[in-house]
Motif scaffolding. Sequence first.
Motif, mmCIF file in Angstrom:
data_model
loop_
_atom_site.group_PDB
_atom_site.id
_atom_site.type_symbol
_atom_site.label_atom_id
_atom_site.label_comp_id
_atom_site.label_asym_id
_atom_site.label_seq_id
_atom_site.Cartn_x
_atom_site.Cartn_y
_atom_site.Cartn_z
ATOM 1 N N ARG A 60 0.831 -1.201 0.000
ATOM 2 C CA ARG A 60 0.000 0.000 0.000
ATOM 3 C C ARG A 60 0.864 1.249 0.000
ATOM 4 N NH1 ARG A 60 -3.551 0.112 5.005
ATOM 5 N NH2 ARG A 60 -1.558 0.469 6.000
ATOM 6 N N VAL A 62 -0.122 5.480 0.872
ATOM 7 C CA VAL A 62 -1.100 6.501 1.223
ATOM 8 C C VAL A 62 -0.517 7.833 0.778
ATOM 9 C CG1 VAL A 62 -2.387 7.637 3.061
ATOM 10 C CG2 VAL A 62 -2.001 5.161 3.155
ATOM 11 N N THR A 101 -8.878 1.098 -3.507
ATOM 12 C CA THR A 101 -8.446 2.485 -3.471
ATOM 13 C C THR A 101 -9.506 3.273 -2.719
ATOM 14 O OG1 THR A 101 -7.368 2.233 -5.614
ATOM 15 C CG2 THR A 101 -7.766 4.476 -4.862
ATOM 16 N N HIS A 108 -8.308 10.220 8.104
ATOM 17 C CA HIS A 108 -8.171 8.896 7.485
ATOM 18 C C HIS A 108 -9.490 8.131 7.435
ATOM 19 C CE1 HIS A 108 -3.669 8.762 7.217
ATOM 20 N NE2 HIS A 108 -3.846 9.789 8.040
ATOM 21 N N SER A 148 -5.603 6.279 -0.406
ATOM 22 C CA SER A 148 -4.969 5.004 -0.077
ATOM 23 C C SER A 148 -5.133 4.061 -1.262
ATOM 24 C CB SER A 148 -5.616 4.391 1.171
ATOM 25 O OG SER A 148 -5.136 3.081 1.381
ATOM 26 N N GLU A 150 -4.063 0.080 -2.388
ATOM 27 C CA GLU A 150 -3.511 -1.205 -1.939
ATOM 28 C C GLU A 150 -3.857 -2.277 -2.957
ATOM 29 O OE1 GLU A 150 -3.273 -3.222 2.308
ATOM 30 O OE2 GLU A 150 -5.315 -3.315 1.509
#
Length: 176
Positions: A60, A62, A101, A108, A148, A150
């Motif tokens: 990942r 961010v 995503t 967050h 984010s 991943e």
Amino acid sequence: MSRNLLKNPYGEEELEFWDLTENGGSQWKVEDMPGDCGFDFCIDGVTKYFATSFELCLKRQVIDLLAEGFSAEQLDAQPAVMVEDWYCGRTDCGCTYQMATSLLDENHEVIQEFKPEEVTLDPDSDDCSWKQISHTFSDYGPGMRLISFEHGGHDTKFWDGWFGVRVTGSSITVDV
């Protein structure tokens, strides 16, 4: 032209900039294209990819959009956010691929997410060549400050080594 906000999307710098959230089996590895039982990439100049193992491998990044130079006003105007990823399997072993995503606020918290169904590639019924997945976020409301990304997977036969899904060419762009 919008720039790719993901760092090291092709593995040219090994695993630099990636947070390994799951690193099972033989763990993540960077290999040269096309690799054993693999395929050349469809875009010239791409020479490497990330390979997964027999247990789940996820990585990942961010992205802090304010640190990347975007203003709160630009982000609150809800610019289109484009995400792309490329994945393939081997011709000798099946694999799974997954990605997620998320657009995040300053705490967050998820504003909007793109998480397609997990894909299984089987060389008996699929050519396992490079495939692209893409999505454009829009109309997600104000407050986006982070993104984010991943992705990863594993092989389906639990063979020791790097027989799982291969990924490269990941991209996130913000169209301001």
